[in-house]
Design a protein around this motif. Structure first.
Motif, PDB file in Angstrom:
ATOM      1  N   VAL A  38      42.500  55.516  34.572  1.00 50.82           N
ATOM      2  CA  VAL A  38      42.366  54.807  35.558  1.00 50.82           C
ATOM      3  C   VAL A  38      42.864  53.527  35.145  1.00 50.82           C
ATOM      4  CG1 VAL A  38      41.094  56.196  37.458  1.00 50.82           C
ATOM      5  CG2 VAL A  38      39.879  54.875  35.685  1.00 50.82           C
ATOM      6  N   ARG A  39      42.720  52.269  35.718  1.00 52.02           N
ATOM      7  CA  ARG A  39      42.819  51.031  34.951  1.00 52.02           C
ATOM      8  C   ARG A  39      41.683  50.553  35.288  1.00 52.02           C
ATOM      9  NH1 ARG A  39      48.411  48.171  34.001  1.00 52.02           N
ATOM     10  NH2 ARG A  39      47.153  46.501  34.166  1.00 52.02           N
ATOM     11  N   PRO A  40      41.122  49.815  33.904  1.00 50.13           N
ATOM     12  CA  PRO A  40      39.916  48.587  34.477  1.00 50.13           C
ATOM     13  C   PRO A  40      39.618  47.492  35.608  1.00 50.13           C
ATOM     14  CG  PRO A  40      40.255  48.984  32.730  1.00 50.13           C
ATOM     15  CD  PRO A  40      41.328  49.268  33.355  1.00 50.13           C
ATOM     16  N   TRP A  43      40.742  43.694  32.021  1.00 54.29           N
ATOM     17  CA  TRP A  43      40.934  43.830  30.288  1.00 54.29           C
ATOM     18  C   TRP A  43      40.525  45.186  30.207  1.00 54.29           C
ATOM     19  CZ3 TRP A  43      45.398  42.180  28.610  1.00 54.29           C
ATOM     20  CH2 TRP A  43      46.262  41.340  29.014  1.00 54.29           C
ATOM     21  N   ASP A  44      41.353  45.969  29.534  1.00 58.47           N
ATOM     22  CA  ASP A  44      40.499  47.197  29.058  1.00 58.47           C
ATOM     23  C   ASP A  44      40.501  47.221  27.350  1.00 58.47           C
ATOM     24  OD1 ASP A  44      39.707  50.082  27.858  1.00 58.47           O
ATOM     25  OD2 ASP A  44      41.921  50.835  28.398  1.00 58.47           O
ATOM     26  N   ALA A  45      38.365  47.546  26.939  1.00 62.12           N
ATOM     27  CA  ALA A  45      38.463  47.448  25.353  1.00 62.12           C
ATOM     28  C   ALA A  45      38.609  47.897  24.757  1.00 62.12           C
ATOM     29  CB  ALA A  45      36.259  46.849  25.880  1.00 62.12           C
ATOM     30  N   GLU A 105      47.171  47.733  25.680  1.00 56.77           N
ATOM     31  CA  GLU A 105      45.482  48.330  26.110  1.00 56.77           C
ATOM     32  C   GLU A 105      45.412  49.757  26.057  1.00 56.77           C
ATOM     33  OE1 GLU A 105      43.839  45.666  29.734  1.00 56.77           O
ATOM     34  OE2 GLU A 105      45.731  45.654  29.162  1.00 56.77           O
ATOM     35  N   SER A 106      44.426  50.531  25.694  1.00 56.94           N
ATOM     36  CA  SER A 106      44.607  52.057  26.376  1.00 56.94           C
ATOM     37  C   SER A 106      45.040  52.579  27.386  1.00 56.94           C
ATOM     38  CB  SER A 106      43.469  52.773  25.330  1.00 56.94           C
ATOM     39  OG  SER A 106      43.445  54.064  26.109  1.00 56.94           O
ATOM     40  N   LEU A 257      33.004  36.049  26.545  1.00 64.70           N
ATOM     41  CA  LEU A 257      33.104  37.308  26.368  1.00 64.70           C
ATOM     42  C   LEU A 257      33.460  37.723  27.926  1.00 64.70           C
ATOM     43  CD1 LEU A 257      32.586  40.325  24.984  1.00 64.70           C
ATOM     44  CD2 LEU A 257      29.836  40.289  26.431  1.00 64.70           C
ATOM     45  N   LEU A 258      34.548  38.653  27.735  1.00 65.04           N
ATOM     46  CA  LEU A 258      35.472  38.892  29.177  1.00 65.04           C
ATOM     47  C   LEU A 258      34.721  40.335  29.155  1.00 65.04           C
ATOM     48  CD1 LEU A 258      38.790  37.490  27.688  1.00 65.04           C
ATOM     49  CD2 LEU A 258      37.410  36.385  29.929  1.00 65.04           C
ATOM     50  N   THR A 259      34.616  41.461  28.654  1.00 69.26           N
ATOM     51  CA  THR A 259      34.210  42.894  28.998  1.00 69.26           C
ATOM     52  C   THR A 259      32.914  42.748  28.119  1.00 69.26           C
ATOM     53  OG1 THR A 259      35.641  43.233  27.085  1.00 69.26           O
ATOM     54  CG2 THR A 259      36.775  43.168  29.264  1.00 69.26           C
ATOM     55  N   PRO A 260      32.321  43.833  28.717  1.00 64.84           N
ATOM     56  CA  PRO A 260      30.778  43.771  27.442  1.00 64.84           C
ATOM     57  C   PRO A 260      31.435  45.083  26.616  1.00 64.84           C
ATOM     58  CG  PRO A 260      31.093  45.040  30.312  1.00 64.84           C
ATOM     59  CD  PRO A 260      32.420  44.471  30.064  1.00 64.84           C
ATOM     60  N   ALA A 261      30.462  45.011  25.575  1.00 62.22           N
ATOM     61  CA  ALA A 261      30.992  45.265  24.471  1.00 62.22           C
ATOM     62  C   ALA A 261      30.389  46.796  24.582  1.00 62.22           C
ATOM     63  CB  ALA A 261      29.716  44.591  22.775  1.00 62.22           C
TER      64      ALA A 261
END
Length: 387
Positions: A38-40, A43-45, A105-106, A257-261
């Protein structure tokens, strides 16, 4: 029992690319996967650096041309810094190519692969489904799924990741080295444009990479000891952004920060035998390397490419599941895999070493390589996937 020529366990990037590479063959294929990608929302981290040779492979299997180009960033140059002043730079222009690779992105690749699989006429998808038991006899592998369905195939491919169920069930031993490190990943917005430059710093607290994304965005991979990785994950977003910006010397200004670490454990996984009667391994099921080289997924794609070529070239009378036949695939992939594993393991050890003189040697090595054009060009050619 449903009969197939080929059963692939694992529909991740390596397994899916193998299936797609065989889309125009007469082979009947079963693909077993626990859940569809599935697409997040953003942006995919989890991102990958795809080499030009592997971009060609993705084009061959019909995927590259359909990827959303607004989500892909070419790497124009690379800047590598040691922990005591060593420097090494690579440029696509100086190497005579348009780009050194691409950052993707994966999830972008995985979802595009999946769309192709759903349209593939010689493929049957078993998803959601998980393997429960496998057995191998003289002429086939038998796979029992967790819902009771039974599949038979002349060849069973394990593409089910580093903790491969197929590898364990087939009795293919692995030697695992736990680094005591984690790879911390996250995406950031940058104050200044990155201009397609990928940065890498060998630091006392690990290896930090900035990977360019479209626009003023980057993805980072910070390979660092477990305790430090956990401390990074515990930071508030603004504090983490400040820490990552400071670690990179402020080269791109302030970060947001755009995506959680997130973090994943780093292990070296050596699999001396990647084939057995009726069984072959591809991707992370066949090997695990330190991410500092950025070659993990490239190795997996080349596994899929090599095995697909071998299957396509097989004569009708050949038994594609025999260990003798599959040993050719193992030989095709052994040298590159071993070279990258040894190189990344040695580099990680050299830059983690606190022995007297180690800092001088590793930084002098970067500087020497930077001044030897023939060596730099050889490294670039290998990174591109053309050697």
């Amino acid at each position: 029992m449903q009969q197939f020529d080929l059963i692939i366990v694992g529909g991740g990037l390596a397994g899916a690319s193998l299936a797609l590479a065989l889309r125009n063959t007469s082979l009947s294929i079963a693909l077993v996967e626990g859940r569809a990608p599935v697409r997040p929302a953003g942006w995919d981290a989890r991102v990958y650096a795809v080499s030009p040779a592997n971009a060609e492979f993705l084009d061959e299997i019909g995927a590259w041309r359909h990827l959303d180009t607004s989500r892909i960033e070419p790497i124009r140059s690379m800047a590598v810094a040691g922990d005591r002043g060593g420097r090494l730079a690579f440029s696509a222009y100086e190497s005579g190519v348009s780009e050194l690779g691409w950052i993707l992105e994966s999830a972008l690749m995985a979802c595009e692969f999946w769309e192709g699989l759903k349209r593939q006429s010689n493929l049957t998808l078993f998803c959601p489904a998980c393997p429960a038991a496998m057995a191998v006899d003289a002429d086939r592998a038998v796979l029992t799924l967790d819902d009771g369905r039974v599949l038979g195939g002349r060849l069973l491919v394990g593409a089910d990741g580093r903790d491969s169920w197929v590898r364990q069930s087939a009795g293919l031993a692995e030697a695992v080295t736990h680094y005591g490190d984690k790879g911390v990943v996250a995406n950031f917005e940058t104050e200044r444009p990155h201009a397609g430059v990928a940065y890498q710093w060998f630091r006392e607290d690990g290896v930090l990479a900035y990977l360019p994304l479209p626009g003023n965005r980057i993805s980072i991979v910070w390979s660092t000891p477990n305790e430090h990785a956990d401390a990074l994950l515990d930071l508030a977003p603004d504090a983490l952004a400040a820490r990552v910006a400071e670690a990179g010397g402020g080269v791109l200004g302030d970060l947001s920060l755009l995506t959680p670490a997130a973090a994943f454990p780093l292990r070296l996984i050596r699999v001396p035998k990647t084939v057995a009667a009726r069984v072959a391994l591809v991707g992370d099921a066949a090997h695990g390397i330190h991410p500092l080289s950025g070659h993990g997924i490239n190795l997996g794609f080349q596994d899929a490419r090599a095995l697909a070529q071998l299957l396509q070239q097989a004569s009708p009378w050949q038994d594609i599941g025999s260990e003798r036949f599959l040993s050719r695939y193992q030989r095709m992939r052994k040298e590159e895999t071993l070279l990258l594993q040894q190189t990344t393991h040695a580099l990680r050890g050299l830059f983690a070493s606190r022995l007297p003189g180690a800092a001088f040697l590793r930084n002098a090595g970067l500087g020497l390589t930077d001044n030897l054009s023939f060596l730099k060009n050889a490294l670039v050619r290998y990174a591109l996937g053309y050697v």
